[in-house]
Design an enzyme around this catalytic site. Structure first.
Site, PDB file in Angstrom:
ATOM      1  N   ALA A 188      11.357  43.797  -5.945  1.00  0.00           N
ATOM      2  CA  ALA A 188      10.777  43.824  -7.293  1.00  0.00           C
ATOM      3  C   ALA A 188      11.392  44.949  -8.094  1.00  0.00           C
ATOM      4  O   ALA A 188      11.771  45.981  -7.546  1.00  0.00           O
ATOM      5  CB  ALA A 188       9.263  44.015  -7.176  1.00  0.00           C
TER       6      ALA A 188
ATOM      7  N   LYS B 280      23.061  48.021 -11.736  1.00  0.00           N
ATOM      8  CA  LYS B 280      22.793  48.245 -10.320  1.00  0.00           C
ATOM      9  C   LYS B 280      23.648  49.412  -9.856  1.00  0.00           C
ATOM     10  O   LYS B 280      24.528  49.868 -10.602  1.00  0.00           O
ATOM     11  CB  LYS B 280      23.056  46.990  -9.511  1.00  0.00           C
TER      12      LYS B 280
ATOM     13  N   LEU C 232      31.846  37.393  -5.317  1.00  0.00           N
ATOM     14  CA  LEU C 232      31.753  38.814  -4.963  1.00  0.00           C
ATOM     15  C   LEU C 232      30.673  39.511  -5.786  1.00  0.00           C
ATOM     16  O   LEU C 232      30.328  39.079  -6.886  1.00  0.00           O
ATOM     17  CB  LEU C 232      33.104  39.511  -5.157  1.00  0.00           C
TER      18      LEU C 232
ATOM     19  N   CYS D  57      26.567  38.695 -14.743  1.00  0.00           N
ATOM     20  CA  CYS D  57      26.557  37.289 -14.297  1.00  0.00           C
ATOM     21  C   CYS D  57      25.215  36.580 -14.500  1.00  0.00           C
ATOM     22  O   CYS D  57      25.162  35.577 -15.213  1.00  0.00           O
ATOM     23  CB  CYS D  57      26.966  37.217 -12.834  1.00  0.00           C
TER      24      CYS D  57
HETATM   25  N1  LIG Z   1      31.755  40.677 -12.511  1.00  0.00           N
HETATM   26  C1  LIG Z   1      31.291  40.005 -11.466  1.00  0.00           C
HETATM   27  O1  LIG Z   1      30.587  40.540 -10.611  1.00  0.00           O
HETATM   28  C2  LIG Z   1      31.625  38.544 -11.314  1.00  0.00           C
HETATM   29  C3  LIG Z   1      31.352  37.903 -10.096  1.00  0.00           C
HETATM   30  C4  LIG Z   1      31.687  36.561  -9.961  1.00  0.00           C
HETATM   31  C5  LIG Z   1      32.256  35.874 -11.023  1.00  0.00           C
HETATM   32  N2  LIG Z   1      32.496  36.511 -12.195  1.00  0.00           N
HETATM   33  C6  LIG Z   1      33.140  35.770 -13.281  1.00  0.00           C
HETATM   34  O2  LIG Z   1      34.508  36.157 -13.332  1.00  0.00           O
HETATM   35  C7  LIG Z   1      34.976  36.131 -14.698  1.00  0.00           C
HETATM   36  C8  LIG Z   1      35.555  37.477 -15.062  1.00  0.00           C
HETATM   37  O3  LIG Z   1      34.529  38.430 -15.028  1.00  0.00           O
HETATM   38  P1  LIG Z   1      34.819  40.001 -15.071  1.00  0.00           P
HETATM   39  O4  LIG Z   1      33.536  40.678 -14.831  1.00  0.00           O
HETATM   40  O5  LIG Z   1      35.964  40.310 -14.194  1.00  0.00           O
HETATM   41  O6  LIG Z   1      35.284  40.150 -16.612  1.00  0.00           O
HETATM   42  P2  LIG Z   1      35.935  41.418 -17.315  1.00  0.00           P
HETATM   43  O7  LIG Z   1      35.500  41.360 -18.708  1.00  0.00           O
HETATM   44  O8  LIG Z   1      35.720  42.638 -16.490  1.00  0.00           O
HETATM   45  O9  LIG Z   1      37.511  41.117 -17.256  1.00  0.00           O
HETATM   46  C9  LIG Z   1      38.149  40.095 -17.951  1.00  0.00           C
HETATM   47  C10 LIG Z   1      39.556  40.581 -18.313  1.00  0.00           C
HETATM   48  O10 LIG Z   1      40.311  39.475 -18.802  1.00  0.00           O
HETATM   49  C11 LIG Z   1      41.206  39.964 -19.787  1.00  0.00           C
HETATM   50  N3  LIG Z   1      41.709  38.834 -20.581  1.00  0.00           N
HETATM   51  C12 LIG Z   1      41.031  38.028 -21.417  1.00  0.00           C
HETATM   52  N4  LIG Z   1      41.854  37.075 -21.916  1.00  0.00           N
HETATM   53  C13 LIG Z   1      43.079  37.286 -21.359  1.00  0.00           C
HETATM   54  C14 LIG Z   1      44.341  36.627 -21.475  1.00  0.00           C
HETATM   55  N5  LIG Z   1      44.524  35.555 -22.253  1.00  0.00           N
HETATM   56  N6  LIG Z   1      45.375  37.111 -20.779  1.00  0.00           N
HETATM   57  C15 LIG Z   1      45.221  38.205 -19.983  1.00  0.00           C
HETATM   58  N7  LIG Z   1      44.056  38.855 -19.838  1.00  0.00           N
HETATM   59  C16 LIG Z   1      42.987  38.399 -20.507  1.00  0.00           C
HETATM   60  C17 LIG Z   1      40.363  40.974 -20.550  1.00  0.00           C
HETATM   61  O11 LIG Z   1      41.182  41.892 -21.259  1.00  0.00           O
HETATM   62  C18 LIG Z   1      39.594  41.645 -19.394  1.00  0.00           C
HETATM   63  O12 LIG Z   1      40.257  42.795 -18.902  1.00  0.00           O
HETATM   64  C19 LIG Z   1      33.770  35.715 -15.537  1.00  0.00           C
HETATM   65  O13 LIG Z   1      33.795  34.334 -15.738  1.00  0.00           O
HETATM   66  C20 LIG Z   1      32.597  36.082 -14.654  1.00  0.00           C
HETATM   67  O14 LIG Z   1      31.460  35.300 -14.922  1.00  0.00           O
HETATM   68  C21 LIG Z   1      32.201  37.837 -12.367  1.00  0.00           C
END
Ligand SMILES: NC(=O)c1ccc[n+]([C@@H]2O[C@H](COP(=O)([O-])OP(=O)(O)OC[C@H]3O[C@@H](n4cnc5c(N)ncnc54)[C@H](O)[C@@H]3O)[C@@H](O)[C@H]2O)c1
Length: 437
Positions: free
Chosen positions: A255, A323, A153, A263
């Protein structure tokens, strides 16, 4: 299906809310008690268009709830998604997997009966197997499978992306786990969304390869923009001419000031680490990382040059997030560009429709309440993020507010001819300055 979503951030909250919309019973877990308290009170801790409505509707329907106690959600779950952060490890750029493994240990202690553990976080190849090792070590009796299900996403259009993805990728080794994931994504089968089942290694690599490829496209067009400026071409025409070729496609050919966000920067670095570790160098990704790092300071210098030096000058900055349609400031180009200009003696006044609160945690910057306020008496206006509301500024008003009618548009949202006709000196990316393109 009963689903536990561990991590209620940009991915976990959207995924949890949308899975509950599919009809599953979802409990979203976060160790940040403040976040959970806010959600329980009906407040959405992040800005993501449409998310508030999906959350409210499914909470009301009794399919979506929140807790800060992981065991409350995991014990009854058929599937537990790990959606915690995997930031770059300080110092070496490796994906920091400590949150993933900590969650896996907690899950192991709480799981009851056959459970599918799904790594939705972006994790390097081999991590799902390591998660399985962690679980089996903590609970040798555990009946579980660990599968990989990366998320694609995009922030800003996350709800639509989750409801109608281009594809769903699942890496799994057992039929039983495959059946559970098939059931979870059944509504998407009905939409004829391609669901790709692969090995766990392939699934994990697909995510990094896809992000690295998109980052490469952006970096490529940014380099073309530099050539355009030297030869008098227009990068938007070049991108359109390239993008109409079906083999290339028109997406990610805009650009700008370099990619940022939560990410691409960290995922390209993590892929480089994997490639070095396994002895299969990816020189293309290496170049992408280096060129993109450089790009942000190049853009700061471009602004400096447009103003003929910035010392003692006031600059109105429009957009701080990486963005539009998000409040996410992670690795935003503004985090390099604003401090550079301040170091050179500029006073920055900024406006961002949703990102000001996050931005103030990361930048020493004066933020304003609308797009025009920072322009009062400023020497120039600089567009850093292409929020829709910046696309139709009242140019006459802008001119009366600015000391000099100078706009530096790092997102190319205006046409040079239009700006010139309005009496502006207009500096954009890959198109030369007004009067030249
Ligand atoms: N943000 C994006 O657009 C996107 C898109 C695709 C994939 N991802 C991937 O998804 C993953 C999450 O990204 P995000 O942007 O949602 O991160 P984020 O930092 O917004 O959220 C992560 C959450 O996990 C919680 N957390 C950490 N350890 C925990 C535990 N043990 N128990 C419960 N909660 C816990 C944190 O408090 C935080 O609220 C990453 O690996 C990222 O690379 C992100």
């Amino acid at each position: 299906m009963r689903v536990a979503m561990i991590g209620t951030g940009y991915v976990g909250l959207v995924s949890g809310a949308c899975l509950s919309e599919f009809g599953h019973h979802v409990v979203c877990v976060d160790k940040d008690a403040g976040k959970i308290a806010a959600l329980k009170a009906g407040k959405i801790p992040i800005f993501e268009p449409g998310l508030d409505e999906v959350v409210a509707a499914n909470v009301k329907a009794g399919r979506l709830s929140f807790t800060d106690t992981l065991s409350d959600a995991v014990t009854a779950a058929d599937a537990v998604f790990i959606a915690v952060g995997t930031p770059s490890r300080r110092g070496d750029g490796h994906a920091d997997l400590s949150f993933v493994f900590a969650a896996a240990e907690e899950i192991a202690k709480a799981m009851d009966g056959y459970t599918v553990v799904v790594t939705k976080s972006t994790v390097p190849v081999g991590t799902s197997r390591k998660v399985e090792d962690v679980i089996r070590k903590a609970r040798p009796d555990a009946k579980c499978d660990v599968v990989s299900n990366p998320e694609f996403l995009r922030e800003g259009s996350a709800i639509e992306d989750f409801r109608r993805p281009d594809r769903v990728v699942v890496g799994c080794d057992t039929d039983r786990a495959r059946e559970v994931l098939t059931e979870i994504y059944r509504p998407l089968y009905l939409n004829e969304t391609p669901i790709l089942f692969t090995s766990r290694e392939s699934s994990e690599l697909i995510k990094y390869a896809a992000n690295a490829f998109l980052a490469t496209k952006i970096t490529f067009i940014n380099e073309m923009a530099d050539i355009c400026e030297k030869v008098g071409a227009d990068v938007q025409d070049v991108a359109r001419g390239m993008g109409l070729d079906g083999r290339i496609g028109n997406k990610f050919l805009h650009a700008g000031p370099g990619f940022g966000g939560s990410c691409f920067p960290k995922d390209t670095l993590a892929l480089l680490k994997t490639s070095q570790e396994v002895g299969a160098k990816t020189r293309i990704v290496e170049a992408v990382v280096a060129v993109n790092d450089r790009r942000k300071s190049d853009m700061a210098q471009k602004i400096e040059a447009a103003l003929g030096g910035v010392s003692g000058k006031t600059i109105a900055v429009l957009g701080l997030t990486f963005k539009p349609n998000t409040d996410d400031m992670r690795d935003a180009p503004s985090l390099v560009i604003v401090p550079y200009l301040q170091e050179k003696g500029a006073h920055i006044r900024a406006y961002d429709p949703e990102g000001a609160q996050e931005a103030r945690k990361l930048l020493q910057v004066e933020t304003c309440d609308d797009a025009y306020e920072p322009m009062k008496g400023a020497d120039a206006v600089v567009i850093l993020t292409e929020w829709n509301e910046f696309r139709a500024l009242d140019l006459e008003r802008v001119k009366t507010l600015l000391k000099t009618p100078l706009m530096v548009d790092l997102r190319n949202i205006y046409r040079a001819s239009q700006m010139e006709a309005s009496g502006f000196t207009y500096v954009s990316v890959g198109r030369g300055t007004s009067g030249q393109s």
